[in-house]
Motif scaffolding. Structure first.
Motif, PDB file in Angstrom:
ATOM      1  N   PHE A 467       2.254  12.326  -8.199  1.00  0.00           N
ATOM      2  CA  PHE A 467       2.889  11.060  -7.851  1.00  0.00           C
ATOM      3  C   PHE A 467       4.411  11.124  -7.886  1.00  0.00           C
ATOM      4  O   PHE A 467       5.088  10.161  -7.523  1.00  0.00           O
ATOM      5  CB  PHE A 467       2.382   9.947  -8.777  1.00  0.00           C
ATOM      6  N   LYS A 468       4.973  12.254  -8.333  1.00  0.00           N
ATOM      7  CA  LYS A 468       6.416  12.445  -8.262  1.00  0.00           C
ATOM      8  C   LYS A 468       6.858  12.879  -6.867  1.00  0.00           C
ATOM      9  O   LYS A 468       8.042  12.837  -6.550  1.00  0.00           O
ATOM     10  CB  LYS A 468       6.864  13.488  -9.283  1.00  0.00           C
ATOM     11  N   SER A 469       5.891  13.312  -6.066  1.00  0.00           N
ATOM     12  CA  SER A 469       6.203  13.813  -4.720  1.00  0.00           C
ATOM     13  C   SER A 469       6.485  12.646  -3.775  1.00  0.00           C
ATOM     14  O   SER A 469       6.043  11.514  -3.987  1.00  0.00           O
ATOM     15  CB  SER A 469       5.034  14.643  -4.186  1.00  0.00           C
ATOM     16  N   LYS A 470       7.212  12.973  -2.698  1.00  0.00           N
ATOM     17  CA  LYS A 470       7.551  11.976  -1.687  1.00  0.00           C
ATOM     18  C   LYS A 470       7.083  12.462  -0.322  1.00  0.00           C
ATOM     19  O   LYS A 470       7.344  13.598   0.070  1.00  0.00           O
ATOM     20  CB  LYS A 470       9.061  11.724  -1.668  1.00  0.00           C
ATOM     21  N   CYS A 471       6.386  11.567   0.383  1.00  0.00           N
ATOM     22  CA  CYS A 471       5.929  11.869   1.747  1.00  0.00           C
ATOM     23  C   CYS A 471       5.797  10.550   2.483  1.00  0.00           C
ATOM     24  O   CYS A 471       4.772   9.868   2.387  1.00  0.00           O
ATOM     25  CB  CYS A 471       4.599  12.626   1.709  1.00  0.00           C
ATOM     26  N   THR A 472       6.821  10.165   3.197  1.00  0.00           N
ATOM     27  CA  THR A 472       6.881   8.823   3.797  1.00  0.00           C
ATOM     28  C   THR A 472       5.917   8.645   4.956  1.00  0.00           C
ATOM     29  O   THR A 472       5.599   7.513   5.328  1.00  0.00           O
ATOM     30  CB  THR A 472       8.309   8.524   4.286  1.00  0.00           C
ATOM     31  N   SER A 473       5.445   9.740   5.531  1.00  0.00           N
ATOM     32  CA  SER A 473       4.526   9.632   6.676  1.00  0.00           C
ATOM     33  C   SER A 473       3.066   9.525   6.251  1.00  0.00           C
ATOM     34  O   SER A 473       2.193   9.292   7.090  1.00  0.00           O
ATOM     35  CB  SER A 473       4.701  10.843   7.598  1.00  0.00           C
ATOM     36  N   LEU A 474       2.786   9.677   4.964  1.00  0.00           N
ATOM     37  CA  LEU A 474       1.414   9.739   4.466  1.00  0.00           C
ATOM     38  C   LEU A 474       0.661   8.433   4.705  1.00  0.00           C
ATOM     39  O   LEU A 474       1.160   7.346   4.395  1.00  0.00           O
ATOM     40  CB  LEU A 474       1.414  10.069   2.974  1.00  0.00           C
ATOM     41  N   ARG A 475      -0.563   8.552   5.251  1.00  0.00           N
ATOM     42  CA  ARG A 475      -1.423   7.389   5.475  1.00  0.00           C
ATOM     43  C   ARG A 475      -2.758   7.501   4.732  1.00  0.00           C
ATOM     44  O   ARG A 475      -3.312   6.507   4.308  1.00  0.00           O
ATOM     45  CB  ARG A 475      -1.705   7.214   6.976  1.00  0.00           C
ATOM     46  N   ASN A 476      -3.262   8.728   4.560  1.00  0.00           N
ATOM     47  CA  ASN A 476      -4.551   8.943   3.897  1.00  0.00           C
ATOM     48  C   ASN A 476      -4.371   9.893   2.724  1.00  0.00           C
ATOM     49  O   ASN A 476      -3.858  11.008   2.897  1.00  0.00           O
ATOM     50  CB  ASN A 476      -5.574   9.542   4.872  1.00  0.00           C
ATOM     51  N   SER A 504       1.969   5.862  -2.252  1.00  0.00           N
ATOM     52  CA  SER A 504       1.077   4.721  -2.026  1.00  0.00           C
ATOM     53  C   SER A 504       1.659   3.682  -1.073  1.00  0.00           C
ATOM     54  O   SER A 504       0.947   2.785  -0.636  1.00  0.00           O
ATOM     55  CB  SER A 504       0.759   4.039  -3.360  1.00  0.00           C
ATOM     56  N   ILE A 505       2.944   3.809  -0.734  1.00  0.00           N
ATOM     57  CA  ILE A 505       3.620   2.740   0.012  1.00  0.00           C
ATOM     58  C   ILE A 505       2.948   2.468   1.354  1.00  0.00           C
ATOM     59  O   ILE A 505       2.660   1.319   1.704  1.00  0.00           O
ATOM     60  CB  ILE A 505       5.107   3.083   0.201  1.00  0.00           C
ATOM     61  N   GLN A 506       2.700   3.529   2.142  1.00  0.00           N
ATOM     62  CA  GLN A 506       2.086   3.355   3.450  1.00  0.00           C
ATOM     63  C   GLN A 506       0.624   3.785   3.472  1.00  0.00           C
ATOM     64  O   GLN A 506       0.025   3.888   4.541  1.00  0.00           O
ATOM     65  CB  GLN A 506       2.870   4.162   4.491  1.00  0.00           C
ATOM     66  N   CYS A 507       0.056   4.042   2.308  1.00  0.00           N
ATOM     67  CA  CYS A 507      -1.308   4.584   2.231  1.00  0.00           C
ATOM     68  C   CYS A 507      -2.328   3.541   2.719  1.00  0.00           C
ATOM     69  O   CYS A 507      -2.374   2.413   2.220  1.00  0.00           O
ATOM     70  CB  CYS A 507      -1.619   4.992   0.800  1.00  0.00           C
ATOM     71  N   LYS A 508      -3.155   3.952   3.679  1.00  0.00           N
ATOM     72  CA  LYS A 508      -4.190   3.074   4.225  1.00  0.00           C
ATOM     73  C   LYS A 508      -5.583   3.440   3.735  1.00  0.00           C
ATOM     74  O   LYS A 508      -6.460   2.585   3.664  1.00  0.00           O
ATOM     75  CB  LYS A 508      -4.151   3.125   5.752  1.00  0.00           C
TER      76      LYS A 508
END
Length: 583
Positions: A467-476, A504-508
């Motif tokens: 959860f320290k990682s960043k990936c703004t494009s992540l959806r799943n 979790s921001i853009q996670c669908k």
């Protein structure tokens, strides 16, 4: 910027054709009276694909729009897979009959696991006078008799021209030959695990006499009684041939298709050389224009490997191949004596080529080389793939799916993969917190990454470093591996950390194991873009012993009492300990 409202209706209706129905209604409905009138009264080519959407959107379309535009829909795709569980059943509660779609031409269904439901749908298809395309994917049924009835019902559809058949039993996977003739089917695809025995082909074509395009896996066994028939209508053939077959049998097989213009063929375990193929094409396939070939075999142990490869590749260098048709082939070895031969028009996967200095590579195209082969590799399915690489001068620039084990121990990995711009899906094995920097480095190289799966063989608290990682494009985000007995169960604090992380921001879509049921409610209420939760709960007392027990599911009822009534809550079809909540 041009104002859309200044455009005439004819132009707007043409623009609408570039949108799927869901996006079209989302973009233009309720802008004003004019657009609503265009959408509800004049536009007549809606194409709805209901996969990977939220249940909220699904409900809005089915209840708020479809009743008013049902006769304007020309294509529907419904999907029961994990991202939209029970979707087809829900659709039929909102729209009780497909008969309302009087102008529908194409219907596509995926993951129907009920024979009764399938028969009900096909029965309703007989009321659709404009239906020309019917496709079924990944429909697992029980009972050979049911499959026969389904095939006969499909073949009886009077205007059906296009059919994709992927309906099979858990035990029986041979395709049931229809017992009723179809005078309309011209395009037929039978997907694996369905197979057809070679001796059944004549009967299939007799019951499908107008067939032009055919695709299937054929079981071909040595059988002296095989008698070919002539199928003059067939112009395109895409087949995989398996079994124990001989050259003479292949000669007989191709005599059936005098008007064939397109042949895509995949042959396992036997290598026919270029002279044999030239003979068969010249004598039996005089109209062939496009030829795609894939062969896999094993070289003889008592002969030099390179001599055998040279002999094989040289048989494809005649004027027939190079000058007359310009059909080029490449040939390469792997693991010693395993050999692959492809026409250059085919694509490759990782397991067909491990980059190694010991491999042999040959091609009849003077411009072809190993790097061009590597450019065509899109998928890496084996997590230890990079551990086996011994060639440092090649690159893999077009990876879309990557399975990899951490830590990355291949010193050349970052040189072999200079970019992951096309990567859509990433699966990580053996993750522990000390490798978080490598995980972040992968994320940084992949700006279009949508799906991440993380599997840990021995889950521990270090899992939290994800959860320290960043990936703004992540959806799943998939943290639950149903194939593993050992999964990390996230407690309340860990669930809180997940909801506060950038992942979790853009996670669908989220799959996860949690320690107790209250964690489920918390995740749903605090992950604002989530529309599907796939969850295994440690305090789940479910034990299916009878249908009565199934109807008395304590955890499912507990969830229904606490979540909005609009949520769809169901246990997974294959793993009853997994619950899918679609909202």
């Amino acid at each position: 910027m041009m104002n859309l409202e200044l455009l005439p209706n004819e132009i707007l209706l043409d623009i609408f054709n570039y949108f799927y129905g869901i996006d079209l209604l989302h973009a233009f409905y309720d802008l004003n009276y004019r657009f609503n009138n265009l959408l509800y009264k004049q536009y007549r080519s809606y194409y709805f694909v209901f996969n990977s959407i939220s249940k909220r959107t699904f409900d809005t379309i089915c209840q708020g729009h479809l009743p008013f535009i049902s006769d304007q829909v020309i294509a529907l795709t419904l999907d029961n897979r994990e991202n939209s569980p029970e979707q087809i059943n829900l659709f039929l509660t909102y729209i009780p009959s497909f008969n309302l779609f009087t102008n529908v031409r194409s219907l596509t269904f995926e993951s129907i696991n009920s024979s009764e439901k399938l028969m009900e749908i096909i029965h309703q298809c007989h009321q659709l006078c404009n239906l020309t395309s019917l496709k079924f994917f990944s429909c697992i049924l029980q009972g050979e008799r049911t499959n026969q009835l389904i095939v006969d019902k499909i073949w009886a559809l009077p205007k059906l021209t296009h059919c994709v058949f992927n309906i099979y039993g858990r035990i029986q996977d041979q395709f049931c030959i229809p017992q009723k003739a179809s005078s309309s089917i011209t395009y037929l695809t039978i997907l694996t695990p369905n197979t057809i025995i070679l001796n059944q082909l004549n009967e299939l074509f007799q019951y499908t006499p107008c067939l032009k395009h055919f695709s299937a896996m054929i079981e071909c066994y040595s059988n002296k009684n095989y008698i070919p028939a002539t199928f003059l209508t067939l112009t395109q053939l895409k087949i995989t041939i398996i079994g124990d077959y001989q050259v003479q049998q292949m000669n007989l097989f191709f005599q059936s298709f005098l008007n064939l213009r397109y042949l895509d063929i995949n042959i396992w375990s036997i290598l026919f050389d270029g002279h044999r193929w030239e003979y068969m094409i010249h004598n039996y396939l005089p109209n062939l224009q496009i030829f795609k070939l894939r062969m896999t075999g094993t070289l003889a142990e008592d002969r030099n490997i390179e001599e055998q490869i040279d002999e094989l590749i040289d048989s494809f260098r005649s004027s027939f191949w190079i000058d007359e048709h310009r059909w080029f082939v490449r040939c390469f070895t792997e693991d010693g004596r395993k050999v692959y031969l492809y026409t250059l028009s085919n694509t490759f996967n990782y397991h067909e080529y491990t980059m190694s200095d010991s491999n042999l590579f040959k091609s009849t195209d003077p411009h072809d080389n190993e790097q061009r082969l590597c450019n065509s590799i899109n998928n890496i399915y084996k997590e230890t793939y990079f551990d086996q690489i011994t060639s440092s001068h090649l690159r893999l620039p077009n990876i879309k799916y990557l399975k990899i084990r951490l830590p990355i121990i291949c010193d050349q990995f970052w040189a072999i993969i200079p970019s992951l711009n096309q990567l859509k899906s990433l699966k990580i094995y053996s993750y522990v917190g000390v490798f978080q920097n490598q995980l972040q480095a992968l994320f940084d190289l992949a700006p279009n990454l949508h799906s991440v799966t993380i599997c840990e063989y021995q889950p521990s608290s270090s899992y939290m470093s994800i959860f320290k990682s960043k990936c703004t494009s992540l959806r799943n985000l998939y943290l639950l591996d149903s194939t593993q007995d050992c999964n990390h169960y996230f407690d309340e604090d860990e669930c809180v950390a997940l909801t506060r992380s950038s992942l979790s921001i853009q996670c669908k879509v989220l799959s996860i194991s949690v320690t107790n049921r209250e964690n489920i409610i918390y995740l749903i209420e605090n992950m604002y873009n989530l529309h599907l939760l796939i969850v295994k709960c440690k305090d789940d007392k479910y034990f299916k012993t009878s249908p009565a027990m199934e109807n008395n599911d304590e955890l499912i009822q507990w969830l229904k009492d606490r979540l909005p009534s609009t949520c769809s809550i169901a246990r997974d079809y294959d793993d009853s300990w997994v619950i899918r909540i679609w909202f």
